[in-house]
Write an enzyme that holds these catalytic residues in place. Structure first.
Site, PDB file in Angstrom:
ATOM      1  N   ASN A   9       0.827  -1.211   0.000  1.00 47.19           N
ATOM      2  CA  ASN A   9       0.000   0.000   0.000  1.00 47.19           C
ATOM      3  C   ASN A   9       0.862   1.262   0.000  1.00 47.19           C
ATOM      4  OD1 ASN A   9      -2.887  -0.563  -0.103  1.00 47.19           O
ATOM      5  ND2 ASN A   9      -2.552  -1.736   1.775  1.00 47.19           N
TER       6      ASN A   9
ATOM      7  N   ARG B 134       3.501  -1.537  25.471  1.00 48.58           N
ATOM      8  CA  ARG B 134       2.950  -0.748  24.363  1.00 48.58           C
ATOM      9  C   ARG B 134       2.989   0.747  24.642  1.00 48.58           C
ATOM     10  NH1 ARG B 134      -2.507  -1.547  22.569  1.00 48.58           N
ATOM     11  NH2 ARG B 134      -3.129  -2.375  24.587  1.00 48.58           N
TER      12      ARG B 134
ATOM     13  N   ILE C 206      -1.163  -3.056  17.662  1.00 45.95           N
ATOM     14  CA  ILE C 206      -2.377  -2.490  18.241  1.00 45.95           C
ATOM     15  C   ILE C 206      -1.965  -1.229  18.995  1.00 45.95           C
ATOM     16  CG2 ILE C 206      -4.237  -2.825  19.909  1.00 45.95           C
ATOM     17  CD1 ILE C 206      -4.183  -5.798  19.210  1.00 45.95           C
TER      18      ILE C 206
ATOM     19  N   ASN D 181      -6.439   4.197   8.410  1.00 46.59           N
ATOM     20  CA  ASN D 181      -6.041   2.793   8.313  1.00 46.59           C
ATOM     21  C   ASN D 181      -6.823   2.149   7.176  1.00 46.59           C
ATOM     22  OD1 ASN D 181      -4.756   0.318   9.191  1.00 46.59           O
ATOM     23  ND2 ASN D 181      -6.726  -0.308  10.029  1.00 46.59           N
TER      24      ASN D 181
ATOM     25  N   HIS E 277      -8.316  -1.750   6.025  1.00 54.15           N
ATOM     26  CA  HIS E 277      -8.572  -3.084   6.580  1.00 54.15           C
ATOM     27  C   HIS E 277      -9.130  -3.965   5.470  1.00 54.15           C
ATOM     28  CE1 HIS E 277      -9.409  -6.062   9.661  1.00 54.15           C
ATOM     29  NE2 HIS E 277     -10.594  -6.233   9.110  1.00 54.15           N
TER      30      HIS E 277
ATOM     31  N   SER F 203     -11.713  -1.618   3.362  1.00 51.83           N
ATOM     32  CA  SER F 203     -12.270  -0.401   3.944  1.00 51.83           C
ATOM     33  C   SER F 203     -11.156   0.518   4.413  1.00 51.83           C
ATOM     34  CB  SER F 203     -13.151  -0.740   5.159  1.00 51.83           C
ATOM     35  OG  SER F 203     -14.096  -1.752   4.881  1.00 51.83           O
TER      36      SER F 203
ATOM     37  N   ASP G  89     -10.357  -1.553  14.554  1.00 51.74           N
ATOM     38  CA  ASP G  89     -11.043  -1.700  13.264  1.00 51.74           C
ATOM     39  C   ASP G  89     -12.474  -1.170  13.320  1.00 51.74           C
ATOM     40  OD1 ASP G  89      -8.757  -2.902  12.219  1.00 51.74           O
ATOM     41  OD2 ASP G  89      -9.447  -4.922  12.698  1.00 51.74           O
TER      42      ASP G  89
END
Length: 215
Positions: free
Chosen positions: A17, A67, A94, A109, A111, A138, A147
């Site tokens: 992408n 994270r 994530i 983003n 998906h 999407s 998402d």
């Protein structure tokens, strides 16, 4: 001439992408990719960026204790390039709520399913197992729900008889490479915005499905 829209792209892998975005940046395009950042030093997408003369950075998540620490360091790396838009292009992490809030309204983003169906992984196999007659991909603004952010554009393709998950994945990838550059261009042109009233395109609210493109 209006100021260009500065973009930072986050990747973890091959960068398909990313390449589609690079290929879309003709002389009329208002976006400028300032940097490509990966959490993996071996991500092939870094080579794609370097070949295009774009700055690259590697920030290995394994170097951080959790994270929150990683995302805080990632914010520092990204903000050094003063982006107007941050694009997740196969970034397999994530993100923490603090990260998402920091970039609210300027974090996109893509998906590989027709959200809200098939959030998470293995979307093509799950679409086949569910007997879906349509599948696709999407583009959405990122929120704290995985998402689950407001939809911008979806590409819809028919599921063919006797198709494998690999076949379906290839056809979905082709559509990803169409609609992600489109959404980025809309944003860079000032046409696409996330407002308290929802996603707006050319000053008009988009439906919950986003802008649908059928093939």
């Amino acid at each position: 001439m209006p100021q260009p829209c500065h973009v930072v792209v986050l990747i973890s892998g091959a960068g398909g992408n990313l390449q589609a975005l690079l290929d879309s940046l003709d002389t009329t395009h208002p976006a400028r990719i300032q940097a490509v950042i990966s959490n993996r030093a071996d991500a092939y997408g870094l080579q794609r960026a370097q070949a295009a003369g774009i700055a690259t950075r590697v920030l290995a998540h394994t170097d951080f204790d959790g994270r929150e620490a990683f995302d805080a360091a990632l914010i520092e790396q990204i903000d050094a390039f003063t982006p107007d838009l941050v694009v997740l292009a196969g970034f397999m992490r994530i993100l923490t709520p603090a990260f998402v809030r920091h970039y609210r309204g300027r974090l996109l983003n893509i998906h590989p399913s027709l959200l809200p169906r098939h959030k998470g992984l293995h979307t093509h196999q799950r679409a086949l197992e569910a007997g879906d007659t349509e599948h696709g991909c999407s583009v959405h603004f990122v929120t704290e729900e995985l998402d689950g952010g407001p939809l911008v554009v979806q590409a819809v393709i028919p599921v063919q008889v006797d198709e494998t998950a690999t076949d379906l994945a290839q056809r979905v990838h082709e559509q990803e490479h169409r609609i992600y550059p489109l959404a980025v261009r809309w944003f860079a042109e000032g046409r696409l915005r996330l407002t308290p009233q929802g996603v707006m395109l050319d000053g008009q609210p988009l439906p919950a499905t986003g802008h649908l493109i059928r093939t």
